[in-house]
Write an enzyme that holds these catalytic residues in place. Structure first.
Site, PDB file in Angstrom:
ATOM      1  N   ILE A  13       0.868  -1.185   0.000  1.00 42.18           N
ATOM      2  CA  ILE A  13       0.000   0.000   0.000  1.00 42.18           C
ATOM      3  C   ILE A  13       0.900   1.229   0.000  1.00 42.18           C
ATOM      4  O   ILE A  13       1.554   1.543   0.981  1.00 42.18           O
ATOM      5  CB  ILE A  13      -0.968  -0.007   1.193  1.00 42.18           C
ATOM      6  CG1 ILE A  13      -1.956  -1.173   1.036  1.00 42.18           C
ATOM      7  CG2 ILE A  13      -1.712   1.329   1.280  1.00 42.18           C
ATOM      8  CD1 ILE A  13      -3.105  -1.179   1.998  1.00 42.18           C
ATOM      9  N   HIS A  14       0.938   1.883  -1.158  1.00 41.03           N
ATOM     10  CA  HIS A  14       1.746   3.091  -1.343  1.00 41.03           C
ATOM     11  C   HIS A  14       0.802   4.290  -1.490  1.00 41.03           C
ATOM     12  O   HIS A  14      -0.381   4.177  -1.168  1.00 41.03           O
ATOM     13  CB  HIS A  14       2.684   2.924  -2.550  1.00 41.03           C
ATOM     14  CG  HIS A  14       1.978   2.456  -3.778  1.00 41.03           C
ATOM     15  ND1 HIS A  14       1.410   3.317  -4.675  1.00 41.03           N
ATOM     16  CD2 HIS A  14       1.716   1.198  -4.230  1.00 41.03           C
ATOM     17  CE1 HIS A  14       0.834   2.616  -5.653  1.00 41.03           C
ATOM     18  NE2 HIS A  14       1.004   1.329  -5.398  1.00 41.03           N
ATOM     19  N   ALA A  15       1.276   5.413  -1.958  1.00 41.28           N
ATOM     20  CA  ALA A  15       0.514   6.665  -1.938  1.00 41.28           C
ATOM     21  C   ALA A  15      -0.827   6.590  -2.677  1.00 41.28           C
ATOM     22  O   ALA A  15      -1.843   7.046  -2.147  1.00 41.28           O
ATOM     23  CB  ALA A  15       1.356   7.799  -2.501  1.00 41.28           C
ATOM     24  N   ALA A  18      -3.348   4.322  -0.852  1.00 42.53           N
ATOM     25  CA  ALA A  18      -3.596   4.914   0.465  1.00 42.53           C
ATOM     26  C   ALA A  18      -4.548   6.098   0.325  1.00 42.53           C
ATOM     27  O   ALA A  18      -5.457   6.278   1.142  1.00 42.53           O
ATOM     28  CB  ALA A  18      -2.282   5.348   1.107  1.00 42.53           C
TER      29      ALA A  18
END
Length: 90
Positions: A13-15, A18
């Site tokens: 889960i990255h930017a 997210a």
């Protein structure tokens, strides 16, 4: 109310994902939403909180909601997790 997922996205889960989770949680003003992983619990209404979990492929995340719309919050967050290819229900 809560639901647990195993992260399946190669990048964790990255930017971008997210942001999708945070935007979804913020739609429900009468409820609070939290993510818990690796012994840490954060609000889902903060992108920095979500990113601070450092979730990678294979990690587990438990999404929790309280308040007037908790069932709707969990369903909406589950839809994001599944439709974005982030996780599968454990």
């Amino acid at each position: 109310m809560e639901k647990t997922f195993r992260i399946i996205d190669e990048d964790g889960i990255h930017a971008r994902p997210a942001t999708a989770l945070v935007n979804t949680a913020n739609k429900f003003k009468d409820s609070e939403a939290f993510a818990e992983a690796k012994g840490k619990k954060v609000t889902l209404k903060s992108i920095l909180g979500v990113l601070s979990l450092g979730l990678e492929k294979g990690d587990s995340i438990t999404l929790t909601a309280t308040g007037g719309s908790e069932a709707e919050v969990i369903q909406a967050l589950s839809d994001v997790m599944i439709n974005e290819g982030l996780g599968e229900v454990e």
